[in-house]
Design a protein around this motif. Structure first.
Motif, short mmCIF file in Angstrom:
data_model
loop_
_atom_site.label_atom_id
_atom_site.label_comp_id
_atom_site.label_asym_id
_atom_site.label_seq_id
_atom_site.Cartn_x
_atom_site.Cartn_y
_atom_site.Cartn_z
N GLY A 153 -27.48 13.78 30.37
CA GLY A 153 -28.41 13.11 29.37
C GLY A 153 -27.43 11.97 28.54
O GLY A 153 -27.62 11.89 27.45
N ASN A 154 -25.71 12.25 28.87
CA ASN A 154 -25.19 11.65 28.67
C ASN A 154 -24.93 9.78 28.71
O ASN A 154 -25.34 9.48 29.49
CB ASN A 154 -23.81 12.02 28.26
N TYR A 155 -24.35 9.15 27.73
CA TYR A 155 -24.33 8.00 27.84
C TYR A 155 -23.59 6.97 28.31
O TYR A 155 -21.79 8.59 28.56
CB TYR A 155 -24.30 6.65 26.79
N GLY A 156 -23.00 6.83 29.48
CA GLY A 156 -21.62 6.37 29.95
C GLY A 156 -20.77 5.55 28.85
O GLY A 156 -21.60 5.20 28.36
N LEU A 157 -19.67 4.89 29.12
CA LEU A 157 -18.55 4.64 27.91
C LEU A 157 -18.48 2.54 28.55
O LEU A 157 -17.94 2.33 27.78
CB LEU A 157 -18.38 4.92 28.05
N PHE A 158 -18.74 2.55 30.00
CA PHE A 158 -18.15 1.06 30.29
C PHE A 158 -18.42 0.56 29.19
O PHE A 158 -18.23 -1.02 29.66
CB PHE A 158 -18.56 1.01 31.67
N GLN A 159 -20.32 0.13 29.21
CA GLN A 159 -20.40 -0.78 28.25
C GLN A 159 -19.17 -1.35 27.24
O GLN A 159 -19.49 -2.92 26.94
CB GLN A 159 -21.72 -0.77 27.44
N ASN A 160 -18.51 -0.90 26.55
CA ASN A 160 -17.78 -0.93 26.03
C ASN A 160 -16.49 -1.96 26.36
O ASN A 160 -15.61 -2.34 25.57
CB ASN A 160 -16.57 0.34 25.20
N HIS A 161 -16.58 -2.04 28.10
CA HIS A 161 -15.26 -2.38 28.45
C HIS A 161 -16.00 -3.70 29.38
O HIS A 161 -15.11 -4.67 30.14
CB HIS A 161 -14.98 -1.73 29.70
N LEU A 162 -16.97 -4.42 29.22
CA LEU A 162 -18.19 -5.39 29.53
C LEU A 162 -17.25 -6.94 29.28
O LEU A 162 -17.21 -6.84 28.17
CB LEU A 162 -19.13 -5.69 29.74
N GLN A 163 -16.96 -7.41 30.19
CA GLN A 163 -16.19 -8.43 29.76
C GLN A 163 -16.61 -10.16 29.35
O GLN A 163 -16.99 -11.19 28.88
CB GLN A 163 -15.10 -9.27 30.89
N VAL A 164 -18.33 -10.17 30.73
CA VAL A 164 -19.07 -11.78 30.64
C VAL A 164 -20.38 -10.66 30.47
O VAL A 164 -21.27 -11.12 29.74
CB VAL A 164 -19.01 -12.35 31.72
N TYR A 165 -20.68 -9.41 31.27
CA TYR A 165 -22.36 -9.44 31.22
C TYR A 165 -22.63 -9.00 30.19
O TYR A 165 -22.23 -7.89 29.36
CB TYR A 165 -22.50 -7.69 32.25
N GLY A 166 -24.09 -9.79 29.63
CA GLY A 166 -24.44 -9.13 27.87
C GLY A 166 -23.63 -9.79 27.72
O GLY A 166 -24.12 -9.21 25.98
N ARG A 167 -22.94 -10.92 27.43
CA ARG A 167 -22.52 -11.71 25.86
C ARG A 167 -22.67 -13.83 25.65
O ARG A 167 -21.69 -13.83 25.56
CB ARG A 167 -20.63 -10.93 26.40
N THR A 168 -23.62 -13.33 26.57
CA THR A 168 -24.13 -14.72 26.87
C THR A 168 -23.81 -15.22 25.20
O THR A 168 -24.25 -14.73 24.27
CB THR A 168 -25.14 -15.25 26.57
N GLY A 169 -23.23 -16.35 25.23
CA GLY A 169 -23.19 -17.20 23.66
C GLY A 169 -22.10 -16.88 22.93
O GLY A 169 -21.85 -17.48 21.57
N LYS A 170 -21.26 -15.60 23.03
CA LYS A 170 -20.07 -14.91 23.14
C LYS A 170 -18.60 -15.45 23.08
O LYS A 170 -18.65 -15.86 24.84
CB LYS A 170 -20.27 -13.30 23.08
N PRO A 171 -17.76 -15.17 22.58
CA PRO A 171 -16.61 -16.23 23.21
C PRO A 171 -15.68 -15.48 24.23
O PRO A 171 -16.15 -14.31 24.43
CB PRO A 171 -15.84 -15.96 21.86
N CYS A 172 -15.35 -15.82 25.02
CA CYS A 172 -14.81 -15.21 26.58
C CYS A 172 -13.50 -14.47 26.36
O CYS A 172 -12.93 -15.46 25.17
CB CYS A 172 -14.48 -16.40 27.45
N LEU A 173 -12.89 -13.42 26.40
CA LEU A 173 -11.86 -12.84 25.42
C LEU A 173 -10.67 -13.01 26.59
O LEU A 173 -9.79 -12.69 25.59
CB LEU A 173 -12.50 -11.21 25.83
N ALA A 174 -11.05 -13.83 27.41
CA ALA A 174 -9.73 -14.82 27.51
C ALA A 174 -9.64 -16.10 27.05
O ALA A 174 -7.79 -15.94 26.57
CB ALA A 174 -9.63 -14.26 29.36
N CYS A 175 -10.32 -16.62 27.04
CA CYS A 175 -9.65 -18.01 26.90
C CYS A 175 -10.84 -18.72 25.64
O CYS A 175 -10.74 -19.49 24.77
CB CYS A 175 -10.33 -19.13 27.63
N GLY A 176 -11.36 -17.84 25.25
CA GLY A 176 -12.62 -18.40 23.69
C GLY A 176 -13.28 -19.12 24.19
O GLY A 176 -14.09 -19.23 22.62
N SER A 177 -14.12 -19.37 25.04
CA SER A 177 -15.07 -20.33 25.42
C SER A 177 -16.35 -19.78 25.86
O SER A 177 -16.31 -18.26 25.81
CB SER A 177 -14.78 -21.03 26.86
N MET A 178 -17.42 -20.53 25.38
CA MET A 178 -18.92 -19.64 24.95
C MET A 178 -19.26 -19.28 26.33
O MET A 178 -19.23 -19.67 26.84
CB MET A 178 -19.69 -20.61 24.43
N LEU A 179 -19.70 -17.97 26.84
CA LEU A 179 -19.81 -17.22 28.40
C LEU A 179 -21.82 -17.49 28.16
O LEU A 179 -22.61 -18.20 27.06
CB LEU A 179 -20.10 -16.04 28.02
#
Length: 274
Positions: free
Chosen positions: A230-256
């Motif tokens: 019944g526990n949550y996973g933790l990988f959502q804290n490590h997603l680079q692009v999935y669900g990050r629309t409109g946020k800055p790319c963690l590599a280059c800063g452009s908008m995803l």
DNA sequence: AGCAGGACCTGATGGC
DNA sequence: TGCCATCAGGTCCTGC
């Protein structure tokens, strides 16, 4: 919802508890979850049978029983398998309740009712069409740069559609596809036959890397996914692009950006991914 | 052969 | 508060 890392996490949880246990009762509240044989046949037939071990192929869980039969479960979008020491309180989405000889309970819980359960002789697993058509496991040697390159060259569609195709590689879903393509620097809408051997090598490494890390983190919970306790996973804290629309790319800063590709919403960095 | 689109279900969210 | 549209991690079937 559950892709390979989530299903593997659940498998490992179940493997701690179920081998050696014998079914004592099966209660089925929604017959639609049972594909083969019938709900009645499972209710009558499963009690008295013992679990040997639990395997996984792609997103399928395989409960190998001591009498050479196998129970196959696919969780699709919202399915959960939840373990309890005793019978818990049930809600309206608790569709199948398995009880064992130590009073432990395994609940098949599925809000959208897409999940499926089969119980078959080991020799008749071919009845489960998706299972028998699965491509190689991405974390084995069989899945390598050569295989990926040869397959990509033969096809004309977009790379994302190819990676989501379970008969080409087993276990990738929308989240890990997007993450792997970002790590490899490849746009999800690239035609697969335009991808170079070098890019295929990167993509192959990226797929293995993201899946391994996600398994380490016990999967990704966005809304529905839970492990067998019944526990949550933790990988959502490590997603680079999935669900990050409109946020800055963690590599280059452009908008995803997000775009519908191969029928699925796809997330990528228009700058980093070519 | 391989692809797109709809179907299978329920719930959450956002706009009006 | 209610109504409507849209979206959701998967796969199967149909039709082109």
């Amino acid at each position: 919802m559950p892709e390979l890392p989530e299903v593997e996490t659940i498998r490992r949880d179940l493997e701690q508890v179920l081998p050696g246990r014998t079914f004592t009762d099966v209660k089925i509240n929604y017959n639609g979850s049972i594909k083969e044989p019938s709900a009645y046949a499972i209710k009558k037939g499963l009690p008295g049978r013992q679990v040997d071990f639990i395997d996984r192929r792609g997103k399928y869980l395989l409960f190998y029983l001591h009498d050479s039969t196998v129970m196959v479960i696919h969780l699709r979008m919202t399915g959960r398998l939840l373990l309890f020491r005793d019978m818990p309180a049930l809600d309206k989405h608790s569709h199948v309740i398995f009880t064992f000889d130590n009073h432990a309970c395994l609940i098949f819980h599925d809000i959208r009712k897409f999940g499926t359960i089969y119980w078959l002789p080991e020799k008749r697993l071919d009845i489960v069409k998706g299972l028998s058509a699965l491509g190689p496991e991405p974390l084995t040697e069989e899945f390598n740069t050569n295989y990926l390159y040869r397959t990509a060259k033969k096809r004309r569609g977009q790379i994302k559609g190819m990676l989501l195709n379970q008969s080409i590689v087993a276990g990738l879903g929308n989240i890990y596809c997007d993450e792997a393509l970002f790590l490899a620097g490849i746009r999800p809408d690239r035609n697969s036959d335009s991808i170079s051997a070098e890019e295929c090598a990167k993509l192959c490494r990226a797929i293995k890397e993201v899946l391994k890390k996600a398994i380490e983190k016990r999967g990704t919970t966005r809304s529905d996914y839970r492990d067998a306790l019944g526990n949550y996973g933790l990988f959502q804290n490590h997603l680079q692009v999935y669900g990050r629309t409109g946020k800055p790319c963690l590599a280059c800063g452009s908008m995803l950006v997000r775009k519908k590709i191969a029928g699925r919403s796809s997330h990528f960095c228009p700058q980093c991914q070519k």
